[in-house]
Design a protein around this motif. Structure first.
Motif, mmCIF file in Angstrom:
data_model
loop_
_atom_site.group_PDB
_atom_site.id
_atom_site.type_symbol
_atom_site.label_atom_id
_atom_site.label_comp_id
_atom_site.label_asym_id
_atom_site.label_seq_id
_atom_site.Cartn_x
_atom_site.Cartn_y
_atom_site.Cartn_z
ATOM 1 N N ARG A 61 49.351 97.780 22.733
ATOM 2 C CA ARG A 61 48.327 98.238 23.683
ATOM 3 C C ARG A 61 47.354 99.210 23.028
ATOM 4 O O ARG A 61 46.168 99.227 23.342
ATOM 5 C CB ARG A 61 48.982 98.919 24.883
ATOM 6 C CG ARG A 61 49.892 98.029 25.673
ATOM 7 C CD ARG A 61 49.388 97.818 27.076
ATOM 8 N NE ARG A 61 48.392 96.790 27.178
ATOM 9 C CZ ARG A 61 47.736 96.482 28.307
ATOM 10 N NH1 ARG A 61 47.994 97.158 29.409
ATOM 11 N NH2 ARG A 61 46.854 95.532 28.343
ATOM 12 N N GLY A 92 42.778 90.531 37.997
ATOM 13 C CA GLY A 92 42.309 91.844 37.601
ATOM 14 C C GLY A 92 43.418 92.866 37.467
ATOM 15 O O GLY A 92 43.183 93.969 36.983
ATOM 16 N N ALA A 93 44.638 92.545 37.890
ATOM 17 C CA ALA A 93 45.752 93.479 37.761
ATOM 18 C C ALA A 93 46.228 93.497 36.305
ATOM 19 O O ALA A 93 46.461 92.449 35.707
ATOM 20 C CB ALA A 93 46.890 93.085 38.684
ATOM 21 N N ASP A 94 46.384 94.679 35.747
ATOM 22 C CA ASP A 94 46.883 94.821 34.380
ATOM 23 C C ASP A 94 48.407 94.827 34.445
ATOM 24 O O ASP A 94 49.035 95.873 34.504
ATOM 25 C CB ASP A 94 46.351 96.116 33.765
ATOM 26 C CG ASP A 94 46.740 96.260 32.303
ATOM 27 O OD1 ASP A 94 47.438 95.362 31.776
ATOM 28 O OD2 ASP A 94 46.344 97.266 31.682
ATOM 29 N N SER A 95 49.004 93.637 34.433
ATOM 30 C CA SER A 95 50.446 93.528 34.652
ATOM 31 C C SER A 95 51.252 94.207 33.551
ATOM 32 O O SER A 95 52.382 94.644 33.778
ATOM 33 C CB SER A 95 50.848 92.054 34.767
ATOM 34 O OG SER A 95 50.513 91.353 33.588
ATOM 35 N N TYR A 96 50.697 94.314 32.345
ATOM 36 C CA TYR A 96 51.426 94.942 31.248
ATOM 37 C C TYR A 96 51.591 96.447 31.466
ATOM 38 O O TYR A 96 52.428 97.083 30.821
ATOM 39 C CB TYR A 96 50.728 94.677 29.916
ATOM 40 C CG TYR A 96 50.819 93.244 29.483
ATOM 41 C CD1 TYR A 96 51.997 92.722 28.959
ATOM 42 C CD2 TYR A 96 49.731 92.395 29.618
ATOM 43 C CE1 TYR A 96 52.090 91.394 28.567
ATOM 44 C CE2 TYR A 96 49.812 91.061 29.234
ATOM 45 C CZ TYR A 96 50.988 90.577 28.715
ATOM 46 O OH TYR A 96 51.077 89.260 28.346
ATOM 47 N N ASN A 97 50.784 97.017 32.347
ATOM 48 C CA ASN A 97 50.939 98.436 32.671
ATOM 49 C C ASN A 97 51.560 98.647 34.045
ATOM 50 O O ASN A 97 51.628 99.772 34.532
ATOM 51 C CB ASN A 97 49.578 99.155 32.606
ATOM 52 C CG ASN A 97 49.259 99.637 31.205
ATOM 53 O OD1 ASN A 97 50.032 99.403 30.274
ATOM 54 N ND2 ASN A 97 48.137 100.307 31.047
ATOM 55 N N LEU A 115 45.192 102.681 26.127
ATOM 56 C CA LEU A 115 45.675 101.703 27.096
ATOM 57 C C LEU A 115 47.155 101.884 27.400
ATOM 58 O O LEU A 115 47.590 101.693 28.534
ATOM 59 C CB LEU A 115 45.426 100.276 26.596
ATOM 60 C CG LEU A 115 43.986 99.779 26.609
ATOM 61 C CD1 LEU A 115 43.919 98.357 26.075
ATOM 62 C CD2 LEU A 115 43.415 99.820 28.018
ATOM 63 N N TYR A 119 55.405 98.020 22.704
ATOM 64 C CA TYR A 119 54.377 98.019 23.759
ATOM 65 C C TYR A 119 53.236 98.963 23.391
ATOM 66 O O TYR A 119 52.048 98.605 23.483
ATOM 67 C CB TYR A 119 55.020 98.409 25.080
ATOM 68 C CG TYR A 119 54.101 99.079 26.074
ATOM 69 C CD1 TYR A 119 53.262 98.335 26.900
ATOM 70 C CD2 TYR A 119 54.073 100.467 26.192
ATOM 71 C CE1 TYR A 119 52.412 98.944 27.813
ATOM 72 C CE2 TYR A 119 53.231 101.094 27.101
ATOM 73 C CZ TYR A 119 52.399 100.333 27.905
ATOM 74 O OH TYR A 119 51.553 100.944 28.805
ATOM 75 N N HIS A 139 54.026 101.927 36.652
ATOM 76 C CA HIS A 139 52.772 102.666 36.567
ATOM 77 C C HIS A 139 52.891 103.955 37.396
ATOM 78 O O HIS A 139 53.491 103.957 38.479
ATOM 79 C CB HIS A 139 51.623 101.797 37.082
ATOM 80 C CG HIS A 139 50.264 102.357 36.816
ATOM 81 N ND1 HIS A 139 49.712 103.347 37.591
ATOM 82 C CD2 HIS A 139 49.355 102.075 35.860
ATOM 83 C CE1 HIS A 139 48.516 103.664 37.135
ATOM 84 N NE2 HIS A 139 48.274 102.900 36.073
#
Length: 878
Positions: free
Chosen positions: A761, A730-735, A765, A757, A792
């Protein structure tokens, strides 16, 4: 689209909300569409509500259909109507016409009905909902026509397919604008041609009646008909092609935002040749609109086969090549179709139905083909394909896309949403993976955690055929769980005594089943016929009915405990909840149940009790206050006979001779100082603690002790601890870590990776560059893409730790075996990780970083092993 709302329903909180349903076409798992194989609504036999097989559902004294909160204006057949007489004789449930009925009175002008009212001789009325057969409409069509509805002071204008039941009838005379509704019941819908015919039939000699271009009394029309056909055509029906090849529908002359340019109702289509118009190629004579193309469309319908010799013989090929379904031939008027007996018809694995006089396959030819996707075991398919040609020259095309829920709101939308849901479920159930998946999971629950491939196939074949190879015939149709369970329980792997000696066979028993087993086998008897109430079982033993901690069940079917089971490449799913606390709590509960009855004393499974006292104190009081007790008493009350009974009822006769001897010996010792009942309780507890009770295979005893791991002696080194925080997804690693600035390619050329990026996105996002927390690579490590990255905005502590040299971030660490493109993935030209799209498998891969194995030791375990292998070894533990 199953979702709850503010109306609480503790029994079934799922409700079908048709107003929330995405009505647009949806692709299936094989590149086709949800709705393939279903007939077009426009092709259903005329007045299908009177045809053989028509289904009516009794609503009782309410005229509100099952899946909608809006009551319709029911249609009331006249006296003498065969339909009225048939429904009047119905008493309950669904009723099905066993033969077609003649129309009577106003029925002869109707094209369909929603709810039928049947006045009863005894007073009042009963209402029946007509369940229209599941059918689809095409998203693209020729000659779109306007329909209109007034909502208060606002007109709603849409475009509709003139061949569908898209609107009601409102007629105007001459140049007048006062409309006369012609709906036989509130919400009646007809085709465009039928609406024009009804208006023409109203005209007196020398006068003119026609559909209205516009009318001045919309409220009256809305109350009687809802949407009505107008005499005005929609100028254009277009398709907006987006850069990905996904499309959206554009209607001219509509007030509906869902069908205007740049609407976000995109869906996939299967482009012929895999190519679609793009602005880079001039949009193929379409309008260039930003990064999309807006194109005119032309729909063409042609026969799939025109020569009998070209029809493939196999049923599978016919199902693949014929996407449009049909009503059964006998649902049409007698003589409409006849069974073909020509040589080319006999050569195919299907029944072929032609129109009288035809000898070759035509546009309306029907093939009756065997299919697992139908409850009847076959489908009727039409020899027709609809193609949407795009652009001025029609250089690009795709197969027309079916959808269940009409774009024009009607009372049938709720029922059509149900049909679409059923179609999705049928598609999933008939997927080739479903039968082996269910077989494997059921075998794991019923017989053994590690079934052989042969065993799984035998159970899957029974599910698919509806029969068991041992000669038992069940339904004889696809999807028979009874046949599957019979195949599982009667298979040699479930019944062979030899396999009980195999340590890889069998399973660990689930805690709640063990509790139920004891209550039943030991004849639990409640006081005053009280219900059996068990307290906090999920927190005590790790499992209880309706208390699964997540959608992934109490344990994972692929779980493998560390040690010999993992090293052998086997699984033991139930072992995931067989933790030390759960096992001790289970045994505590069994001690309390056996000694005191069902109470809360001594960690028992019952509810609150007072005056528990010590184990042998207040014993009589505890038993008197219990909700119930175990009443089983063996017939043979000798120590050997009593233990034999416990062996039979609790372990199925699998107690090892050594274990049985220990229990008998202790039983005899207890009899020296206690009466039979108290000694028998001790024997029960000993059997309940034996391995044979907790597993289903024969526990092979060994005279050797399990070897203890060797621990290194302390070497005077300082103590260090590693704390691993594992987030289960569930972690949004791209952010979490974002390229910020100072980015270069392999040749040293500057790159704006943040712009890439942000483009990928998208707005909403992507985190604005100025909001990111910058961290700089002061060491200038080789191979680093950027000198500055952004964290983040909420990771302020991580930024601080990084600046202090106390934190590091590892990027591009995932479950892939090697880098791979989408094309390589589809072509299967590169190795893939095991169970790439399984959430639980990817959690394991994230923990062990071993793409080719789900049983490899985790990263922390490998670190500990490496430290323990040093010279001198480190003393490690966890």
């Amino acid at each position: 689209n199953y979702a709850g709302d503010g109306d609480k329903n503790m029994i079934d909180p799922c409700k079908l909300q048709p107003d929330w349903r995405d009505a647009f076409p949806k692709m299936d798992l094989f590149g086709g569409y949800i709705g393939d194989g279903h007939p077009l609504c426009a092709d259903l036999p005329p007045r299908s509500f009177l045809r053989l097989g028509a289904t009516y559902r009794l609503l009782g004294h309410s005229d509100t259909p099952v899946w909608t909160a809006k009551a319709s204006g029911p249609f009331t057949p006249a006296l003498g109507s065969p339909l009225r007489d048939f429904l009047d004789a119905a008493q309950s449930g669904d009723v099905v016409l066993t033969s077609s009925l003649p129309c009577h009175g106003d029925e002869c002008r109707l094209q369909s009905v929603d709810v039928v009212e049947v006045p009863r001789a005894s007073g009042g009325s009963l209402y029946f909902e007509f369940i229209r057969p599941p059918c689809v409409e095409f998203a693209f069509y020729n000659a779109p026509q306007r329909v209109r509805e007034n909502r208060g002071n606002q007109d709603t204008v849409r475009c509709a397919d003139p061949t569908t039941l898209g609107g009601g009838t409102a007629c105007c005379s001459g140049d007048g604008t006062t409309a006369t509704p012609q709906c036989s019941y509130i919400g009646e819908t007809v085709t465009f041609d039928e609406a024009r015919r009804q208006c023409a039939s109203l005209a007196e000699p020398g006068s003119h009646q026609a559909l209205c271009d516009w009318y001045s009394n919309p409220i009256v029309v809305k109350l009687e008909c809802g949407y009505t056909w107008t005499n005005a055509a929609c100028d254009r029906l277009q398709v907006q092609v987006h850069p990905t090849g996904w499309v959206s529908i554009v209607h001219s002359d509509t007030t509906d935002l869902h069908f205007q340019r740049d609407n976000r109702n995109l869906f996939r289509v299967r482009w012929s040749g895999g190519s679609h118009p793009t602005p880079d190629t001039g949009c193929a004579s379409c309008d260039v609109h930003g990064d999309s193309c807006v194109c005119e469309v032309q729909v063409q319908e042609v026969p799939v086969f025109t020569d009998g010799g070209a029809v493939p013989a196999s049923a599978a090929a016919l199902r693949q090549m014929l996407p449009i379904g049909s009503a059964a031939p006998d649902a049409f008027d007698p003589g409409t179709y006849q069974l073909c007996s020509l040589a080319w018809c006999d050569a195919v694995e299907a029944e072929v139905y032609l129109r009288p006089g035809e000898t070759r396959p035509a546009l309306d030819t029907i093939f009756k083909v065997a299919s697992n996707s139908s409850i009847d075991g076959f489908v009727h398919l039409l020899n027709r394909v609809s193609t949407v040609r795009v652009g001025g020259d029609g250089d690009f095309s795709f197969r027309n896309t079916p959808h269940f829920v009409s774009f024009i709101p009607t009372l049938r939308a709720a029922r059509d949403a149900e049909h679409e849901t059923e179609a999705v479920l049928d598609h999933l159930v008939t997927h080739p993976n479903t039968a082996p998946f269910l077989a494997h999971r059921l075998i794991q629950r019923l017989v053994t955690s590690n079934p052989s491939p042969r065993y799984v196939k035998a159970a899957a074949d029974a599910f698919a055929s509806g029969a068991h190879t041992g000669g038992l015939i069940f339904s004889g149709k696809y999807g028979d769980l009874g046949a599957m369970v019979a195949a599982i329980l009667l298979d040699q792997e479930a019944r062979s005594p030899t396999l009980e000696l195999d340590p890889t066979h069998g399973l660990m028993r689930e805690p709640v089943l063990k509790v139920m087993h004891v209550l039943r086998a030991m004849e639990y008897t409640s006081v005053d016929d009280r219900h059996v109430e068990l307290s906090s079982m999920q927190s005590r033993i790790g499992q209880f009915v309706f208390e699964s901690p997540s959608v992934f069940n109490f344990y994972l079917p692929e779980y493998t405990p560390p040690g010999p089971v993992m090293e052998a490449g086997l699984v033991a799913p139930e072992a995931q909840i067989c933790t030390t606390p759960n096992l001790i709590s289970f045994l505590n509960g069994m001690v309390s149940l056996v000694m005191d009855g069902l109470t809360s004393c001594w960690k028992g499974f019952g509810w609150g009790n007072t005056g528990c006292g010590g184990l042998w104190q207040n014993l009589a009081r505890r038993r008197a206050d219990a909700d119930g007790r175990l009443a089983f008493a063996p017939v043979d009350q000798s120590p050997a006979g009593a233990v034999a009974a416990l062996d039979l009822y609790l372990t199925g006769g699998r107690l090892q001779e050594r274990t049985r001897g220990l229990v008998v010996s202790r039983f005899e010792e207890e009899l020296l100082t206690k009466n039979f009942s108290e000694a028998f309780r001790i024997a029960q507890l000993l059997v309940l603690s034996a391995a044979e009770f907790h597993t289903t295979n024969a526990a092979a005893m060994s005279d050797e002790y399990r070897p203890q791991p060797q621990r290194a002696e302390p070497a005077g080194r300082p103590y260090k601890a590693i704390v691993a925080l594992f987030l289960h997804g569930g972690a949004d690693s791209y952010n979490i870590l974002v390229p910020h600035s100072g980015c270069k390619d392999a040749d040293g050329a500057s790159l704006d990776l943040y712009a890439e990026y942000a483009a990928v996105r998208g707005e909403g996002l992507a985190i604005p560059r100025d909001d990111l927390l910058p961290i700089t690579d002061t060491l200038q490590a080789p191979g680093q893409a950027c000198s500055t990255f952004g964290l983040h905005p909420r990771l302020t502590d991580v930024q601080t730790l990084f600046g202090e040299g106390a934190a590091a971030l590892f990027a591009n660490v995932g479950a892939l075996a090697e880098p791979i493109t989408k094309a390589e993935f589809k072509a299967k030209t590169k190795p893939l990780p095991l169970s790439l799209f399984a959430h639980n498998a990817q959690q394991i891969a994230a923990a062990n970083l071993h793409a080719d194995s789900l049983t490899a030791k985790g990263v922390m375990g490998r670190l500990a092993h490496a430290l323990a292998s040093q010279d001198p070894p480190y003393r490690v533990g966890s």
